[in-house]
Scaffold this motif. Structure first.
Motif, short mmCIF file in Angstrom:
data_model
loop_
_atom_site.label_atom_id
_atom_site.label_comp_id
_atom_site.label_asym_id
_atom_site.label_seq_id
_atom_site.Cartn_x
_atom_site.Cartn_y
_atom_site.Cartn_z
N LEU A 183 3.52 42.51 98.48
CA LEU A 183 5.06 42.59 98.70
C LEU A 183 5.40 44.26 98.50
O LEU A 183 6.25 44.65 99.15
CB LEU A 183 5.92 41.41 98.12
N VAL A 224 11.54 52.15 110.97
CA VAL A 224 11.88 53.24 110.57
C VAL A 224 10.79 53.81 109.67
O VAL A 224 10.31 55.02 109.76
CB VAL A 224 13.07 53.45 109.90
N GLY A 225 10.18 53.09 108.86
CA GLY A 225 8.90 53.36 107.94
C GLY A 225 7.63 53.47 108.77
O GLY A 225 6.64 53.75 107.97
N LEU A 271 7.16 50.40 103.08
CA LEU A 271 7.20 50.66 104.48
C LEU A 271 8.74 50.40 104.86
O LEU A 271 9.35 51.25 105.46
CB LEU A 271 6.31 49.79 105.46
N ALA A 272 8.97 48.93 104.44
CA ALA A 272 10.28 48.67 104.76
C ALA A 272 11.65 49.43 104.36
O ALA A 272 12.59 49.49 105.00
CB ALA A 272 10.49 47.31 104.54
N LEU A 309 17.32 55.83 112.47
CA LEU A 309 17.64 54.40 112.94
C LEU A 309 18.71 54.24 114.02
O LEU A 309 19.77 54.59 114.21
CB LEU A 309 18.34 53.81 111.71
N ASP A 323 2.07 58.06 106.43
CA ASP A 323 1.90 57.35 105.21
C ASP A 323 1.76 55.77 105.50
O ASP A 323 1.77 55.08 104.55
CB ASP A 323 3.12 57.62 104.32
N HIS A 374 3.74 39.19 107.28
CA HIS A 374 5.36 38.77 106.61
C HIS A 374 6.33 38.48 107.72
O HIS A 374 7.10 37.40 107.32
CB HIS A 374 5.68 39.80 105.54
N ASP A 432 -1.30 48.10 105.89
CA ASP A 432 0.03 47.79 105.10
C ASP A 432 0.84 47.47 106.49
O ASP A 432 1.71 46.33 106.28
CB ASP A 432 0.68 49.06 104.62
N LEU A 491 8.40 58.52 103.00
CA LEU A 491 7.56 57.56 102.32
C LEU A 491 6.74 58.00 101.53
O LEU A 491 6.19 58.98 101.62
CB LEU A 491 6.89 56.98 103.76
N PRO A 492 6.91 57.44 100.07
CA PRO A 492 6.20 57.83 99.02
C PRO A 492 4.54 57.65 99.23
O PRO A 492 4.21 56.73 100.14
CB PRO A 492 6.38 57.39 97.75
N VAL A 514 12.07 52.38 103.75
CA VAL A 514 12.51 53.71 104.65
C VAL A 514 13.75 53.62 105.53
O VAL A 514 14.65 54.44 105.56
CB VAL A 514 11.23 54.42 105.26
N GLY A 515 13.61 52.41 106.11
CA GLY A 515 14.84 52.26 107.13
C GLY A 515 16.02 51.37 106.44
O GLY A 515 17.03 51.49 107.07
N VAL A 516 15.72 51.20 105.21
CA VAL A 516 16.96 50.33 104.33
C VAL A 516 17.79 51.34 103.27
O VAL A 516 18.86 51.42 103.42
CB VAL A 516 16.36 49.25 103.47
N ARG A 521 3.54 46.69 98.86
CA ARG A 521 3.12 47.43 99.87
C ARG A 521 4.15 47.41 100.97
O ARG A 521 4.24 48.31 101.73
CB ARG A 521 1.61 47.00 100.18
N VAL A 522 4.35 46.20 101.47
CA VAL A 522 5.19 45.95 102.57
C VAL A 522 6.65 46.70 102.22
O VAL A 522 7.21 47.40 103.09
CB VAL A 522 5.41 44.43 102.73
N HIS A 539 3.54 56.56 111.49
CA HIS A 539 3.96 57.50 110.23
C HIS A 539 2.69 57.72 109.52
O HIS A 539 2.04 56.72 109.31
CB HIS A 539 5.12 56.52 109.36
N LEU A 542 15.15 47.81 111.14
CA LEU A 542 15.18 48.34 110.00
C LEU A 542 13.62 48.78 109.49
O LEU A 542 13.48 49.83 109.09
CB LEU A 542 15.57 47.37 108.86
N ALA A 543 12.64 47.63 110.05
CA ALA A 543 11.28 48.09 109.27
C ALA A 543 10.70 49.06 110.30
O ALA A 543 9.68 49.78 109.46
CB ALA A 543 10.68 46.86 109.40
#
Lengths: 215, 215
Positions: B181, A190-191, B187-188, A199, A143, A155, A148, B199-200, B190-192, B183-184, A141, A187-188
């Motif tokens: 966190l 997607v971004g 990304l995460a 998804l 962005d 993580h 990141d 994504l901003p 977007v799918g949630v 930053r993470v 993506h 989930l993750a």
């Protein structure tokens, strides 16, 4: 010759026993005496091969790194996109954590012995390189910066280890950490991925994130 | 009266010193003698308040949970959507890890003492409840099941702790785990989130995921 083979075998048995003990009881909770007992090797033979606990811990951390590097080399030989390889790499690391006491032990020891080489040094450079390539290929993506996504990978990998550390032993029916990480990636991703704007459904095609989400 | 106050003060000093020692050296690496020295309290006074290391470890884990619950109660009183609250909750947990030795210590001790109450028991039920509500409200992506998002939250929180555990002490200039966190999550999320299809940008509006991504 036979003597040398026996020495190699003894060394290996000691590293294996030490990995199991360090994994369960940590660096401070493990003694050479306990390792000698678990390995079925006299304390004299232990100190002949490893004069102190420091030497044994170093050997276990080295072995955990080697096991990891061998697995990653095998993975690197496969034909897939860089992003797919990053995801498979995290799943492979998690499988190793689940199945290899030397790997779990190397993780725990590098955490408990500040200043020694971190286990993540064995794979983080590969992840960084793959994500740089994925970014250049337009697979990420626009962005999602490689730095990141690297952070996300760190993580999630730590999360898998923490999960295993809590459940193993205390919960015999625990869900595989690999299966859990797949659910989290779904989930993750997607971004992260340029190719996964939607998804995929949970129920069908559990391993086809990339292919399915293309439309 | 004065005597009672002094006893409370001593108890508190001991729990604080014990938290710092357990956090740095783990359960097995910490002795009552070391805690007595750090707290500046005689070993007799230590064992008067806490007969064994088990009692002190229990007290530290209890204190870490209490500190966590107090912070979450404050958070729960604020007006925001359930999903936003989950994200803020993970950032607050990470801030606690960063700043509260009792919390870090409670996490480490519950990992090293299987069978004792896990630190995550203090906040995981709240996360589950909030995500169920977010799902019912249509705040979650229809394919993002509350159970999977809960799993993601667990992985990210463990990731923050692992990061802190590795960097604190060894790297004085390490980036805040809270900033990482965020930053993470960018990304995460977007799918949630159902409301965050895009994504901003990294550069602007670091705290406006929800608001910005609405269109």
């Amino acid at each position: 010759m036979v003597k040398q083979e026996r020495a190699v075998r003894t060394r290996r048995a000691l590293v294996k026993a030490a990995a199991e003990e360090f994994d369960r009881f940590g660096y401070d909770g493990t003694s050479l005496a306990a390792i000698s007992k678990v390995a079925g090797v006299s304390i004299g033979a232990v100190t002949f091969h490893f004069p102190t606990k420091v030497h044994l811990a170093d050997a276990v951390q080295q072995e955990g790194r080697t096991v990891t590097l061998v697995a990653l080399e095998r993975l690197a030989a496969e034909a897939m996109t860089p992003l797919r390889m990053v995801i498979d790499l995290t799943l492979e690391l998690t499988r190793l954590m689940e199945q290899e006491p030397t790997v779990r032990s190397a993780i725990r020891l590098s955490r408990e012995r500040p200043g020694t080489e971190a286990w993540s040094d064995a794979w983080l450079p590969m992840v960084r390189g793959l994500l740089e390539r994925a970014y250049e290929n337009g697979q990420l993506h626009t962005d999602a910066l490689p730095a990141d996504v690297t952070l996300l990978v760190e993580h999630l990998t730590s999360g898998a280890e923490a999960y295993l550390r809590t459940r193993m032993g205390s919960d015999p029916a625990f869900e595989s950490a690999v299966a859990q990480l797949k659910r989290v990636w779904r989930l993750a991703l997607v971004g992260v991925s340029a190719e996964a704007p939607t998804l995929p459904r949970q129920a069908d095609a559990p391993d086809q994130d990339q292919e399915e989400a293309g439309r």
